[in-house]
Enzyme design. Structure first.
Site, PDB file in Angstrom:
ATOM      1  N   ARG A  96       1.208  14.695  13.224  1.00  0.00           N
ATOM      2  CA  ARG A  96       1.777  14.511  11.895  1.00  0.00           C
ATOM      3  C   ARG A  96       1.875  15.791  11.064  1.00  0.00           C
ATOM      4  NH1 ARG A  96      -0.706   8.880   9.725  1.00  0.00           N
ATOM      5  NH2 ARG A  96       1.317   8.551   8.810  1.00  0.00           N
ATOM      6  N   ARG A 148      -8.813   0.020   4.293  1.00  0.00           N
ATOM      7  CA  ARG A 148      -7.787   0.942   3.792  1.00  0.00           C
ATOM      8  C   ARG A 148      -6.488   0.203   3.492  1.00  0.00           C
ATOM      9  NH1 ARG A 148      -6.111   5.030   7.647  1.00  0.00           N
ATOM     10  NH2 ARG A 148      -4.660   5.231   5.927  1.00  0.00           N
ATOM     11  N   CYS A 151      -5.144  13.280  12.659  1.00  0.00           N
ATOM     12  CA  CYS A 151      -5.081  11.859  12.352  1.00  0.00           C
ATOM     13  C   CYS A 151      -5.082  11.145  13.684  1.00  0.00           C
ATOM     14  CB  CYS A 151      -3.796  11.611  11.571  1.00  0.00           C
ATOM     15  SG  CYS A 151      -3.099   9.999  11.778  1.00  0.00           S
ATOM     16  N   LYS A 164       0.840  -1.209   0.000  1.00  0.00           N
ATOM     17  CA  LYS A 164       0.000   0.000   0.000  1.00  0.00           C
ATOM     18  C   LYS A 164       0.869   1.251   0.000  1.00  0.00           C
ATOM     19  CE  LYS A 164      -1.796   1.596   4.019  1.00  0.00           C
ATOM     20  NZ  LYS A 164      -1.532   3.035   4.259  1.00  0.00           N
ATOM     21  N   ASN A 165       1.805   1.309   0.937  1.00  0.00           N
ATOM     22  CA  ASN A 165       2.571   2.549   1.094  1.00  0.00           C
ATOM     23  C   ASN A 165       3.492   2.824  -0.091  1.00  0.00           C
ATOM     24  OD1 ASN A 165       1.287   3.019   3.466  1.00  0.00           O
ATOM     25  ND2 ASN A 165       3.020   2.528   4.797  1.00  0.00           N
ATOM     26  N   ASP A 189       4.379   0.420  12.162  1.00  0.00           N
ATOM     27  CA  ASP A 189       3.151  -0.150  11.595  1.00  0.00           C
ATOM     28  C   ASP A 189       2.934  -1.613  11.995  1.00  0.00           C
ATOM     29  OD1 ASP A 189       2.561   2.259  10.435  1.00  0.00           O
ATOM     30  OD2 ASP A 189       3.071   1.671   8.394  1.00  0.00           O
TER      31      ASP A 189
HETATM   32  C1  UD1 Z   1       4.665   6.712   6.459  1.00  0.00           C
HETATM   33  C2  UD1 Z   1       3.710   5.561   6.259  1.00  0.00           C
HETATM   34  C3  UD1 Z   1       3.086   5.142   7.584  1.00  0.00           C
HETATM   35  C4  UD1 Z   1       4.171   4.850   8.607  1.00  0.00           C
HETATM   36  C5  UD1 Z   1       5.144   6.015   8.708  1.00  0.00           C
HETATM   37  C6  UD1 Z   1       6.338   5.720   9.609  1.00  0.00           C
HETATM   38  C7  UD1 Z   1       2.888   5.933   4.012  1.00  0.00           C
HETATM   39  C8  UD1 Z   1       1.732   6.288   3.136  1.00  0.00           C
HETATM   40  N1  UD1 Z   1       2.666   5.974   5.327  1.00  0.00           N
HETATM   41  O1  UD1 Z   1       3.898   7.813   6.941  1.00  0.00           O
HETATM   42  O2  UD1 Z   1       2.289   3.979   7.370  1.00  0.00           O
HETATM   43  O3  UD1 Z   1       3.588   4.629   9.867  1.00  0.00           O
HETATM   44  O4  UD1 Z   1       5.677   6.333   7.402  1.00  0.00           O
HETATM   45  O5  UD1 Z   1       7.013   4.584   9.187  1.00  0.00           O
HETATM   46  O6  UD1 Z   1       3.949   5.579   3.541  1.00  0.00           O
HETATM   47  N2  UD1 Z   1       6.933  14.351  10.920  1.00  0.00           N
HETATM   48  C9  UD1 Z   1       7.122  15.674  11.214  1.00  0.00           C
HETATM   49  N3  UD1 Z   1       7.166  16.586  10.201  1.00  0.00           N
HETATM   50  C10 UD1 Z   1       7.042  16.220   8.888  1.00  0.00           C
HETATM   51  C11 UD1 Z   1       6.847  14.855   8.573  1.00  0.00           C
HETATM   52  C12 UD1 Z   1       6.799  13.941   9.612  1.00  0.00           C
HETATM   53  O7  UD1 Z   1       7.231  16.046  12.387  1.00  0.00           O
HETATM   54  O8  UD1 Z   1       7.094  17.094   8.009  1.00  0.00           O
HETATM   55  C13 UD1 Z   1       6.843  13.344  12.013  1.00  0.00           C
HETATM   56  C14 UD1 Z   1       5.454  12.717  12.080  1.00  0.00           C
HETATM   57  O9  UD1 Z   1       4.574  13.498  12.831  1.00  0.00           O
HETATM   58  C15 UD1 Z   1       5.741  11.390  12.718  1.00  0.00           C
HETATM   59  C16 UD1 Z   1       7.131  11.034  12.201  1.00  0.00           C
HETATM   60  O10 UD1 Z   1       7.698  12.267  11.733  1.00  0.00           O
HETATM   61  O11 UD1 Z   1       5.790  11.522  14.125  1.00  0.00           O
HETATM   62  C17 UD1 Z   1       7.120  10.001  11.089  1.00  0.00           C
HETATM   63  O12 UD1 Z   1       6.431  10.503   9.998  1.00  0.00           O
HETATM   64  P1  UD1 Z   1       6.747  10.078   8.489  1.00  0.00           P
HETATM   65  O13 UD1 Z   1       7.948   9.209   8.444  1.00  0.00           O
HETATM   66  O14 UD1 Z   1       6.727  11.311   7.664  1.00  0.00           O
HETATM   67  O15 UD1 Z   1       5.474   9.201   8.181  1.00  0.00           O
HETATM   68  P2  UD1 Z   1       4.506   9.285   6.939  1.00  0.00           P
HETATM   69  O16 UD1 Z   1       5.291   9.479   5.683  1.00  0.00           O
HETATM   70  O17 UD1 Z   1       3.388  10.210   7.215  1.00  0.00           O
END
Ligand code: UD1
Length: 423
Positions: free
Chosen positions: A123, A401, A118, A22-23, A309
């Protein structure tokens, strides 16, 4: 709303096919915005999140059609495109923010709604926006939308040091940088297999990318990208989830398409818990070593660490382990919502901030429970499969999902599970 009813039962046996990730698919699909030529994705999973991304890309002017019952996605974005990603679609799924980098790279401007709250934490998107600013974008937040504009009409390469190895930011910046002028370096990049999969696809489209899978990714911008056909990598989270089914229920199950290198840290924890994982010609075989599950401590980390996850599903296993396990959640601040539901099933869990202490009990007992997010819902199903009596899991739309044909896959290995359709 549909619910899933599970009757706890005996050992499992048989095979479960693992779908495409999915991701990975959710980041590969927006890559179509980077090219006027067709992009074909094979091994796509059939999930509601994929349908949401389809809806979003169509709203931006892309053509998306499905073949082979949804396993093949044909994407094309040759005409004029709309650069505004509307709140009504974006709010359904955070991964919608992955259109920001490609839109900005192609058109020089974009308006993307912030995804909003969320269930598992705040996030934010600061890493995405700060990085695009270093690449020459002016970004401000108005009316709940990020308004982004590349100064001089196109993005420029930059050296970017991420404060945290964000998966989504790595993907967004990697895509944006493929068409930027000059070279972009991402330091402290995420190393997840889905990042490597995206880089492979972008390279097939003509991008110049090095270092994906390491903490330093270098992207040399090119003038244009072409079309490609790409097979989506195996879903390591679906794989890990179903590996836990025989671990929790007993028996032996083969996961078709599984590979240990997708889940090294997770497999090491299973080994410590007394679960044997062996590679076969077609995937992985999983069984308990000697009937007893041992307590293990788990800390979630970016790849190659233990995936956040799989934390909820691992907790379901440790509820009946021999001894006390400590689970530390380091990625999201609010990701133990499955704990109160597992406690309703008789688990002994104490949560303090980002730490959950789980003391194994002999047996869980069936109860009505509520799914709160995608991975939490599947952890309740796993727990229910080994519990005494019947469990009804409500709000299962979360499951749709991220898990295709979950009931059929688990029934196929002997679980007593059915979906009750709400009239
Ligand atoms: C992706 C995955 C999700 C997984 C996560 C961590 C997809 C579609 N989703 O989510 O299933 O749980 O990686 O492995 O691929 N953060 C910030 N600022 C930012 C971006 C992130 O503070 O600009 C923080 C987030 O709040 C969170 C952490 O960084 O606490 C990890 O986020 P991130 O690695 O970006 O996860 P996603 O890409 O949203």
């Amino acid at each position: 709303m549909d619910s899933i009813v599970v009757k706890g039962g005996g050992a499992l046996s048989g095979q479960i096919p693992i779908a495409g990730a999915k991701n990975a698919c959710l980041t590969l699909m927006p890559a179509t915005l980077l090219s006027e030529e067709p992009l074909t994705l094979t091994n796509a999973p059939r999930l509601s999140d994929i349908r949401t991304m389809t809806e979003l890309l169509r709203s931006l002017g892309a053509e998306v059609s499905t073949m082979q019952e949804g396993k093949v996605l044909a994407l094309s974005c040759h005409g004029a495109i709309n650069t505004r990603a509307e709140y009504d679609i974006v709010r359904k799924m955070r991964a919608s923010n992955l259109v920001l980098g490609p839109l900005l790279a192609r058109e020089g401007h974009a308006q993307v709604s912030l995804p909003g709250g969320c269930a598992i934490g705040a996030r934010p998107m600061d890493i995405h926006t700060d990085s695009l600013a270093l690449m020459g974008a002016e970004i401000d937040l108005r009316d709940g939308y990020l308004h982004a504009k590349a100064q001089g009409g196109s993005l420029k390469g930059a050296v970017i040091d991420f404060p945290f190895a964000s998966v989504g930011a790595t993907e967004n910046i990697m895509m944006a940088a493929t068409l930027a002028k000059g070279t972009t370096v991402i330091n402290n990049a995420a190393r997840e297999p889905e990042i490597v999969d995206l880089a492979d696809c972008l390279r097939a489209m003509g991008a110049q990318i090095d270092g994906d899978g390491t903490s330093r990714i270098e992207i040399q911008g090119v003038d244009r990208l072409g079309g490609a056909t790409h097979r989506v990598v195996t879903d390591r989270i679906e794989l890990g989830t179903y590996m836990l089914a025989p671990a929790i229920c007993g028996g032996e199950v083969e996961l078709l398409g599984g590979r240990i290198n997708l889940l090294q840290a997770f497999c090491e924890k299973l080994d410590a818990a007394g679960i044997d994982v062996t590679e076969t010609e077609n995937g992985l075989k999983v069984a308990r070593r000697n009937g007893v599950i041992s307590a293990v401590d788990v800390t979630t980390e970016p790849f190659p660490g233990f995936p956040t996850d799989l934390q909820a599903q691992m907790m379901a296993l440790l509820c009946t382990a021999d001894g006390t396990s400590v689970l530390e959640e380091k990625i999201f601040e609010n990701r133990f919502m499955h704990a109160p539901e597992l406690i309703r099933m008789g688990a002994d869990i104490e949560v303090h901030g980002g730490t959950a202490t789980v003391t194994g009990v002999k047996k869980l007992k069936g109860a009505p429970v509520m799914a709160t997010d995608l991975r939490a819902s599947v952890s309740l199903i796993l727990a229910a499969m080994a519990a005494e009596g019947e469990t009804r899991v409500n709000r299962v739309y979360h499951l749709d999902r991220g898990y295709e044909h979950v009931v059929a896959k688990l029934r196929g290995v002997g679980a007593n599970i059915e979906r009750i359709k709400e009239q």
